[in-house]
Design a protein around this motif. Structure first.
Motif, PDB file in Angstrom:
ATOM      1  N   GLN A  75      48.273 -48.795   2.082  1.00 36.32           N
ATOM      2  CA  GLN A  75      47.051 -49.231   1.718  1.00 36.32           C
ATOM      3  C   GLN A  75      45.909 -49.233   2.837  1.00 36.32           C
ATOM      4  N   GLY A  76      46.510 -49.466   3.878  1.00 34.23           N
ATOM      5  CA  GLY A  76      45.886 -49.723   5.303  1.00 34.23           C
ATOM      6  C   GLY A  76      45.376 -48.521   5.667  1.00 34.23           C
ATOM      7  N   ALA A  77      46.213 -47.432   5.576  1.00 31.50           N
ATOM      8  CA  ALA A  77      46.029 -45.911   5.901  1.00 31.50           C
ATOM      9  C   ALA A  77      44.783 -45.681   5.329  1.00 31.50           C
ATOM     10  N   VAL A  78      44.912 -45.735   3.914  1.00 29.10           N
ATOM     11  CA  VAL A  78      43.965 -45.119   2.872  1.00 29.10           C
ATOM     12  C   VAL A  78      42.501 -45.890   3.180  1.00 29.10           C
ATOM     13  N   TRP A  79      42.441 -47.131   3.617  1.00 31.65           N
ATOM     14  CA  TRP A  79      41.373 -47.741   3.622  1.00 31.65           C
ATOM     15  C   TRP A  79      40.794 -47.456   5.040  1.00 31.65           C
ATOM     16  N   ILE A  80      41.554 -47.129   6.199  1.00 31.91           N
ATOM     17  CA  ILE A  80      41.132 -46.662   7.244  1.00 31.91           C
ATOM     18  C   ILE A  80      40.497 -45.331   7.122  1.00 31.91           C
ATOM     19  N   ILE A  81      40.876 -44.502   6.423  1.00 32.27           N
ATOM     20  CA  ILE A  81      40.557 -42.952   6.169  1.00 32.27           C
ATOM     21  C   ILE A  81      39.219 -43.087   5.713  1.00 32.27           C
ATOM     22  N   LYS A  82      39.226 -43.879   4.587  1.00 29.69           N
ATOM     23  CA  LYS A  82      37.898 -44.248   3.888  1.00 29.69           C
ATOM     24  C   LYS A  82      36.817 -44.849   4.515  1.00 29.69           C
ATOM     25  N   MET A  83      37.083 -45.510   5.284  1.00 27.66           N
ATOM     26  CA  MET A  83      36.139 -46.299   6.275  1.00 27.66           C
ATOM     27  C   MET A  83      35.550 -45.589   7.203  1.00 27.66           C
ATOM     28  N   VAL A  84      36.397 -44.578   7.850  1.00 27.56           N
ATOM     29  CA  VAL A  84      35.985 -43.788   8.989  1.00 27.56           C
ATOM     30  C   VAL A  84      35.045 -42.480   8.443  1.00 27.56           C
ATOM     31  N   LEU A  85      35.457 -42.130   7.387  1.00 33.22           N
ATOM     32  CA  LEU A  85      34.605 -41.058   6.543  1.00 33.22           C
ATOM     33  C   LEU A  85      33.347 -41.682   6.278  1.00 33.22           C
ATOM     34  N   GLU A  86      33.092 -42.644   5.497  1.00 36.24           N
ATOM     35  CA  GLU A  86      32.008 -43.273   5.246  1.00 36.24           C
ATOM     36  C   GLU A  86      30.924 -43.541   6.249  1.00 36.24           C
TER      37      GLU A  86
END
Length: 97
Positions: A75-86
């Motif tokens: 879940q942390g990896a998905v959150w980080i990817i989403k945050m970086v892209l946004e």
């Protein structure tokens, strides 16, 4: 045709260009954020729910792996990817608006 095939085809279409402009990069980023990540989040959430349920019958290191480590990493990896892209999309939208 599955939703995944539609997403894949849209991304391939966006990437198959002669000149990669800022607009193309923004469209690809938006496609990943709007179409790809929600599906990945659903899969990760289902997996995490199942391993957390299974962790109740585990002991020792397997309990910690299933209850804490894998859910946090996934879940942390998905959150980080989403945050970086946004965050990477926001400045470019303002600069080119």
């Amino acid at each position: 045709m599955s939703k995944w095939t539609d997403v894949r085809d849209a991304i391939v279409k966006e990437l198959n260009v002669e000149n990669v402009t800022e607009e193309v990069k923004q469209r690809v980023t938006r496609a990943i954020l709007n179409e790809g990540l929600p599906m990945i989040e659903q899969v990760v959430d289902k997996f995490v729910d199942k391993i957390k349920e299974q962790s109740k019958s585990e002991s020792g290191w397997c309990y910690w792996r299933d209850a804490i480590v894998l859910p946090t990493v996934m879940q942390g990896a998905v959150w980080i990817i989403k945050m970086v892209l946004e965050k990477s999309l926001a400045p470019t939208v303002k600069a080119y608006a």
